[in-house]
Design a protein around this motif. Structure first.
Motif, mmCIF file in Angstrom:
data_model
loop_
_atom_site.group_PDB
_atom_site.id
_atom_site.type_symbol
_atom_site.label_atom_id
_atom_site.label_comp_id
_atom_site.label_asym_id
_atom_site.label_seq_id
_atom_site.Cartn_x
_atom_site.Cartn_y
_atom_site.Cartn_z
ATOM 1 N N ALA A 16 0.826 -1.209 0.000
ATOM 2 C CA ALA A 16 0.000 0.000 0.000
ATOM 3 C C ALA A 16 0.859 1.256 0.000
ATOM 4 N N VAL A 17 0.423 2.236 -0.742
ATOM 5 C CA VAL A 17 1.065 3.550 -0.778
ATOM 6 C C VAL A 17 0.241 4.547 0.029
ATOM 7 N N PHE A 18 -1.076 4.380 -0.007
ATOM 8 C CA PHE A 18 -1.999 5.274 0.695
ATOM 9 C C PHE A 18 -2.683 4.541 1.840
ATOM 10 N N GLN A 19 -3.149 5.309 2.811
ATOM 11 C CA GLN A 19 -4.022 4.749 3.826
ATOM 12 C C GLN A 19 -5.299 4.278 3.137
ATOM 13 N N GLN A 20 -5.946 3.300 3.724
ATOM 14 C CA GLN A 20 -7.202 2.823 3.168
ATOM 15 C C GLN A 20 -8.234 3.944 3.209
ATOM 16 N N GLY A 21 -9.012 4.057 2.159
ATOM 17 C CA GLY A 21 -10.066 5.062 2.106
ATOM 18 C C GLY A 21 -9.531 6.455 1.867
ATOM 19 N N PHE A 22 -10.396 7.426 2.083
ATOM 20 C CA PHE A 22 -10.064 8.840 1.937
ATOM 21 C C PHE A 22 -11.141 9.624 2.668
ATOM 22 N N TYR A 23 -10.874 10.881 2.877
ATOM 23 C CA TYR A 23 -11.854 11.756 3.527
ATOM 24 C C TYR A 23 -12.486 12.630 2.460
ATOM 25 N N ASP A 24 -13.793 12.803 2.545
ATOM 26 C CA ASP A 24 -14.469 13.675 1.595
ATOM 27 C C ASP A 24 -15.546 14.478 2.312
ATOM 28 N N ARG A 25 -15.804 15.616 1.722
ATOM 29 C CA ARG A 25 -16.862 16.500 2.224
ATOM 30 C C ARG A 25 -17.475 17.196 1.020
ATOM 31 N N ILE A 26 -18.782 17.202 0.940
ATOM 32 C CA ILE A 26 -19.459 17.924 -0.139
ATOM 33 C C ILE A 26 -19.378 19.418 0.168
ATOM 34 N N VAL A 27 -18.989 20.178 -0.830
ATOM 35 C CA VAL A 27 -18.936 21.638 -0.709
ATOM 36 C C VAL A 27 -20.313 22.164 -1.093
ATOM 37 N N LYS A 28 -20.946 22.868 -0.157
ATOM 38 C CA LYS A 28 -22.367 23.203 -0.299
ATOM 39 C C LYS A 28 -22.670 24.379 -1.223
ATOM 40 N N ASP A 29 -21.786 25.387 -1.235
ATOM 41 C CA ASP A 29 -22.095 26.581 -2.019
ATOM 42 C C ASP A 29 -20.802 27.281 -2.438
ATOM 43 N N GLU A 30 -20.947 28.375 -3.178
ATOM 44 C CA GLU A 30 -19.779 29.097 -3.708
ATOM 45 C C GLU A 30 -18.893 29.673 -2.593
ATOM 46 N N LYS A 31 -19.523 30.170 -1.528
ATOM 47 C CA LYS A 31 -18.747 30.722 -0.412
ATOM 48 C C LYS A 31 -17.880 29.640 0.226
ATOM 49 N N GLU A 32 -18.455 28.468 0.443
ATOM 50 C CA GLU A 32 -17.698 27.361 1.012
ATOM 51 C C GLU A 32 -16.619 26.883 0.032
ATOM 52 N N LEU A 33 -16.919 26.912 -1.256
ATOM 53 C CA LEU A 33 -15.927 26.531 -2.262
ATOM 54 C C LEU A 33 -14.726 27.473 -2.212
ATOM 55 N N GLU A 34 -14.964 28.760 -2.120
ATOM 56 C CA GLU A 34 -13.871 29.737 -2.015
ATOM 57 C C GLU A 34 -13.030 29.490 -0.763
ATOM 58 N N LYS A 35 -13.692 29.243 0.372
ATOM 59 C CA LYS A 35 -12.963 28.956 1.615
ATOM 60 C C LYS A 35 -12.139 27.676 1.493
ATOM 61 N N THR A 36 -12.696 26.666 0.853
ATOM 62 C CA THR A 36 -12.005 25.386 0.684
ATOM 63 C C THR A 36 -10.780 25.543 -0.206
ATOM 64 N N ILE A 37 -10.937 26.264 -1.302
ATOM 65 C CA ILE A 37 -9.808 26.498 -2.206
ATOM 66 C C ILE A 37 -8.725 27.298 -1.486
ATOM 67 N N ASP A 38 -9.116 28.298 -0.728
ATOM 68 C CA ASP A 38 -8.149 29.097 0.038
ATOM 69 C C ASP A 38 -7.415 28.210 1.053
ATOM 70 N N TYR A 39 -8.147 27.333 1.716
ATOM 71 C CA TYR A 39 -7.535 26.403 2.669
ATOM 72 C C TYR A 39 -6.496 25.533 1.956
ATOM 73 N N ILE A 40 -6.876 24.973 0.819
ATOM 74 C CA ILE A 40 -5.968 24.125 0.048
ATOM 75 C C ILE A 40 -4.720 24.906 -0.347
ATOM 76 N N HIS A 41 -4.908 26.073 -0.909
ATOM 77 C CA HIS A 41 -3.779 26.853 -1.418
ATOM 78 C C HIS A 41 -2.827 27.320 -0.328
ATOM 79 N N HIS A 42 -3.327 27.513 0.871
ATOM 80 C CA HIS A 42 -2.464 28.003 1.954
ATOM 81 C C HIS A 42 -1.966 26.895 2.879
ATOM 82 N N ASN A 43 -2.275 25.655 2.563
ATOM 83 C CA ASN A 43 -1.797 24.528 3.354
ATOM 84 C C ASN A 43 -0.276 24.478 3.428
ATOM 85 N N PRO A 44 0.469 24.692 2.333
ATOM 86 C CA PRO A 44 1.944 24.684 2.429
ATOM 87 C C PRO A 44 2.498 25.796 3.320
#
Length: 161
Positions: free
Chosen positions: A97-125
């Motif tokens: 195995a290279v990855f842990q079994q499974g994955f985590y997912d969350r449905i993004v409900k609206d555009e505001k949440e999508l913007e927050k999610t993208i910002d979170y992803i981009h600023h993770n490093p």
């Protein structure tokens, strides 16, 4: 017990997949490039859009939008992780195995949440202290959105809208 995933067609999914034992395999640029190539291949094979991504040393975050009912998020992630694992193991003469079994997912409900999610992803490093500014990180969609960086245009261009 495997994680259960709730399916809603054509919605955005915030995905996190983690390497087995949090091994930092993505410190290797070849592994990062391989992961991106497999994301791109399966994007066209499984008909999904990639909205944003970041590849961290021991995990990846992706916002994916499946565009048909045949390829739900579990099937998409199974293909991505399986293809990557086979190629990675072959390249590095390893098995298992290279990855842990499974994955985590969350449905993004609206555009505001999508913007927050993208910002979170981009600023993770930056939060992880890998770089001082988001535009300094090579394996993120940040520069595509903010600096007109075309390197990831094939993977991020939404051909199935």
């Amino acid at each position: 017990m495997p994680l259960k995933h709730y399916y809603q067609g054509h919605h955005y999914y915030f995905i996190t997949t983690i390497t087995k034992n949090r091994t930092p395999i993505f410190e290797d640029t070849i592994a990062c490039e391989l992961f991106l190539n497999i994301l791109t291949y399966h994007k066209f094979n499984c008909n999904y859009n990639i909205i944003a991504f970041v590849i961290m040393p021991d995990h990846a975050h992706i916002v994916i939008q499946p565009t048909n009912e045949e390829n739900n998020i579990s099937l998409i992630m199974k293909k991505i992780k399986g293809s990557f694992s086979r190629c990675y193991n072959k390249k590095y003469h390893r098995h298992g195995a290279v990855f842990q079994q499974g994955f985590y997912d969350r449905i993004v409900k609206d555009e505001k949440e999508l913007e927050k999610t993208i910002d979170y992803i981009h600023h993770n490093p930056v939060r992880s202290k890998l770089v001082s500014e988001a535009d300094k990180y090579n394996y993120s969609s940040y520069n595509f959105y903010h600096n007109n960086y075309k390197r990831f245009s094939l993977i991020l261009h939404n051909d199935f809208d």
